[in-house]
Write a protein that holds these residues in place. Structure first.
Motif, PDB file in Angstrom:
ATOM      1  N   CYS A  57      -1.132   4.383   6.027  1.00 47.54           N
ATOM      2  CA  CYS A  57       0.229   4.824   6.291  1.00 47.54           C
ATOM      3  C   CYS A  57       0.200   5.744   7.504  1.00 47.54           C
ATOM      4  O   CYS A  57      -0.701   6.580   7.625  1.00 47.54           O
ATOM      5  N   THR A 103       2.265   8.585   9.664  1.00 46.00           N
ATOM      6  CA  THR A 103       3.406   9.502   9.617  1.00 46.00           C
ATOM      7  C   THR A 103       3.445  10.324  10.902  1.00 46.00           C
ATOM      8  O   THR A 103       2.385  10.769  11.375  1.00 46.00           O
ATOM      9  N   TYR A 144       6.909   3.778   3.252  1.00 45.89           N
ATOM     10  CA  TYR A 144       5.727   3.144   3.857  1.00 45.89           C
ATOM     11  C   TYR A 144       5.160   3.942   5.026  1.00 45.89           C
ATOM     12  O   TYR A 144       4.051   3.672   5.464  1.00 45.89           O
ATOM     13  N   THR A 156       2.174   8.082   0.768  1.00 41.08           N
ATOM     14  CA  THR A 156       0.901   7.548   0.268  1.00 41.08           C
ATOM     15  C   THR A 156       0.550   8.036  -1.136  1.00 41.08           C
ATOM     16  O   THR A 156       0.423   9.235  -1.379  1.00 41.08           O
TER      17      THR A 156
END
Ligand SMILES: Nc1nc2c(c(=O)[nH]1)N[C@H]1C(S)=C(S)[C@@H](COP(=O)(O)O)O[C@H]1N2
Ligand SMILES: [Mo]
Length: 539
Positions: free
Chosen positions: A353, A355, A395, A399
Motif C-alpha cells: 500500500c 500512502t 487501498y 493496511t
C-alpha cells in the motif's frame, strides 16, 4: 462404456479428494505452511484483470472469497475427473502427467507468493504424491487384457509402463471398468478401495482442519487487555444517530463492518510474533514490538473508512472508533527524509500500500490502530495492528496485519493495486448516500422522510441537499459529529403529494463550502463520484 466413464470419474474424484485431504492434514501438521488451494486462489486474485475484482465484489459481495475457493476446488476436481478418465481408459502415463501438471501449477502458485518456503510447499507436494499413489492404486492395469478390442489393448500397452511382474490377480482387477460386463467381484474391489480411500480422506481433511485451529489468534485476542487511552475521544454528540427507520447507525458494529482485502484465509498474527520494521529513507531504522506499541500514548478517534471500489450509494464504507498510536509520533523517532513522498506499508501476506507521507504527517489523526469499537481489532480487520488514515481510501492507507513500512518515493515503487489500474494517489471523494427510501420503493403519499449518510472525510460535511424531480434543493437536517473525520447522518422531510414516479437526488457540501461534484465517475481508477440518484413510486 458408461461404466468406464463412471469409474473414471469416481477414480478421479477419489484421487483428487485424497490429495486435497492430505494437503489439509499437512497444513495442520507442518507449522508455517498454508493451503495450496488458497495459494492457487490468491494467484487467481493476483492475476485477474482490472475490473474483475469489482465485478466479483458487485456480484458476490463479501462472499467473493468463498466463491473463489469453491471455484478453485471445482476446477481441481474437474481436472481430477479428466485424469481419472484417462486412467480408466488405460492411459496411465497421461493420467500421471495430468496429476503432476496440476501439482506443478500449485507449486508455481506457492512459489510466486511473497514468501515461499519449504513449509509452504509441503502441502502441495504431499497432496500431489498422495493423489498419484491413489490414482495408481485404483487405476486398472491391463497388461494382459481379456479385452477383445484391439484398440483398447493397444492403448493399454502404450499407456502403461510394462510391468511383467504384475500378478495376474491385480492385472485383471479392474478390467470391468474398461470392458463392461465382466468381473463383478473386481468392480467390488474397486468400490471398496474407493470407499476406503474416501473415508480416510474425509478423516484426514477433518483432522487437518481441526489441528489448523491451533494457529488461531481467537484465544489470545479474547485474553488481550489494551492500555487505557490518555486522551479520550471527543464525546459522541447525542444526535450523531438520527431516529429514522432504515437509516444505518453512526457507529458500525465490528461484525457488520464492510471487509475488503485480497487474503483468502485471515492471517493469524500473534502479538508475540508481531514486529513492525520502519526503514527506507530514514536516519534511524526502527523495529517495534507489540509491547513497544502498547507502551506509547494511545489515542481514540472515530474515523470513517471507505473502499475506492464503493460505487455511488454502495456499502463499502463504515465508521468506527479506533484506538492506537499516532503515526507522526512514531515517525518522529526515525527521522524520515524530506524527499520521501511515499510510505509503502506491507502486510504479513505481502500486500502493499502506498500512502502520501504528507497525509501521515500533516497533523491529522493517522494511526497504527490496535482496537476497533473498544475491542482488539477483529482478525478480519487486521489483528493485531493496522493503519487508519482519515481521508484516504483504504487501498492507499488502511493496511491490515501491517508489519513493514518503508519511506520511499512515488517514482521508486508501485504498490499492489497500481499496476492493476488504480491510481497511485487517491484521496477520498465526498459522497452522499440515500438510505431510505430505497431505489424503486413504493411510498405512501404524505410526508416522507428521506435520509442517509454523507462523508467528506477530513474536511467534514457542512450541509446536505436533496431535490426531487430536478426541483429546488432542500437543506437536510444534519446529525452531530465528533470531528470532521467521520460521516454524517442527514434527513429531509418531503411532501410526497403527487402520485407516480419521482426522482430523488442528494449531494453534500464539505467543510470548505465545496459542493460535491455531479460529474459521474466509475470506481476505477480513483473512486466513484456523482450524486446518488434513486426513483420512488408514490401510490
Ligand atoms: N493487508 C491488507 N490490508 C488491506 C487490504 C488488503 O487487501 N490487504 N485492503 C485494503 C482495502 S482496499 C480497504 S478498502 C480496507 C478495508 O478495511 P476493512 O476490511 O477493515 O473494512 O483495507 C485495506 N487494507
Ligand atoms: Mo478498498
Amino acid at each position: 462404456m458408461g461404466l468406464g466413464a463412471l469409474s473414471g470419474a469416481v477414480l478421479g474424484v477419489v484421487a483428487t479428494g485424497a490429495g486435497l485431504a492430505a494437503g489439509e492434514l499437512t497444513v495442520g501438521i507442518v507449522s508455517g505452511s498454508s493451503s495450496p488451494v488458497i495459494a492457487v486462489g490468491n494467484k487467481v486474485i493476483d492475476l485477474v484483470p482490472i475490473g474483475m475484482k469489482n465485478w466479483a465484489i458487485e456480484t458476490f459481495g463479501t462472499n467473493d472469497k468463498t466463491v473463489l475457493v469453491v471455484t478453485t476446488l471445482a476446477l481441481v476436481f474437474v481436472a481430477g475427473v479428466v485424469v481419472g478418465g484417462l486412467a480408466a481408459a488405460g492411459r496411465l502415463a497421461a493420467a500421471v502427467g495430468g496429476t503432476v501438471g496440476v501439482g506443478l501449477l500449485g507449486v508455481g502458485a506457492v512459489l510466486s507468493r511473497p514468501d515461499p518456503s519449504l513449509a509452504r510447499l509441503a502441502p502441495i507436494l504431499v497432496g500431489t504424491a498422495v493423489s498419484l499413489a491413489v490414482l495408481l492404486w485404483l487405476a486398472p492395469r491391463r497388461v494382459r487384457s481379456s479385452s477383445t478390442e484391439p484398440g483398447l489393448v493397444g492403448q493399454a500397452v502404450a499407456g502403461v509402463a510394462p510391468d511383467a511382474s504384475l500378478e495376474p490377480a491385480s492385472a485383471h482387477l479392474y478390467v470391468p471398468m474398461v470392458v463392461p460386463g465382466t468381473g463383478i467381484a473386481d468392480r467390488r474391489t474397486f468400490v471398496l478401495r474407493s470407499v476406503g480411500v474416501a473415508s480416510l480422506a474425509a478423516i484426514a481433511a477433518g483432522t487437518g482442519r481441526l489441528v489448523q485451529g491451533r494457529y488461531s489468534v481467537a484465544d489470545e485476542r479474547a485474553a488481550l487487555s489494551l492500555p487505557r487511552v490518555a486522551t479520550r475521544p471527543l464525546a459522541l454528540p447525542p444526535n450523531a444517530d438520527l431516529d429514522v427507520p432504515g437509516l444505518s447507525p453512526f457507529v458500525i458494529p465490528n461484525d457488520d463492518f464492510y471487509r475488503i482485502d485480497t487474503v483468502l484465509t485471515v492471517p493469524q498474527v500473534s502479538t508475540a510474533d508481531w514486529r513492525l520494521r520502519i526503514h527506507g529513507m530514514v536516519d534511524q531504522e526502527l523495529e517495534l514490538t507489540f509491547d513497544d506499541l502498547l507502551a506509547m500514548d494511545q489515542i481514540e478517534r472515530y474515523v470513517t473508512l471507505s473502499c475506492v471500489s464503493n460505487p455511488t450509494g454502495g456499502p463499502y464504507v463504515g465508521n468506527a472508533l479506533w484506538q492506537g498510536v499516532r503515526l507522526d509520533s512514531i515517525f518522529a523517532q526515525v527521522g524520515y527524509h524530506p524527499e520521501s513522498t511515499q510510505l509503502v506499508s506491507r502486510s504479513v501476506d505481502g500486500w502493499t500500500c502506498g500512502t502520501p507521507v504528507s497525509s501521515l504527517t500533516d497533523g491529522r489523526d493517522a494511526m497504527l490502530a490496535v482496537a476497533m469499537n473498544g475491542e482488539p481489532l477483529p482478525p478480519e480487520h487486521g489483528y493485531p495492528v493496522r493503519m487508519v488514515v482519515p481521508g484516504e481510501y483504504g487501498y492507499v492507507s488502511a493496511t491490515k496485519w501491517v508489519v513493514d513500512m518503508e519511506f520511499t518515493t512515488w517514482e521508486a515503487y508501485d504498490a499492489y493495486w497500481v499496476p492493476r489500474g488504480w491510481s497511485q494517489q487517491a484521496p477520498m471523494k465526498a459522497m452522499t448516500r440515500i438510505e431510505t427510501p430505497r431505489d424503486r420503493d413504493d411510498v405512501a403519499p404524505g410526508t416522507v422522510e428521506i435520509a442517509g449518510t454523507a462523508w467528506a472525510v477530513h474536511t467534514g460535511v457542512s450541509a446536505v441537499e436533496v431535490r426531487v424531480d430536478g426541483g429546488e434543493w432542500m437543506r437536510a437536517r444534519l446529525g452531530g459529529v465528533p470531528s470532521e473525520d467521520t460521516w454524517r447522518k442527514w434527513v429531509v422531510e418531503w411532501d410526497a403529494a403527487e402520485s407516480g414516479r419521482h426522482r430523488i437526488e442528494a449531494r453534500c457540501i464539505d467543510g470548505d463550502g465545496e459542493v460535491q461534484t455531479d460529474v459521474r465517475a466509475d470506481v476505477a481508477p480513483d473512486g466513484a463520484s456523482g450524486y446518488h440518484v434513486i426513483d420512488v413510486d408514490v401510490a
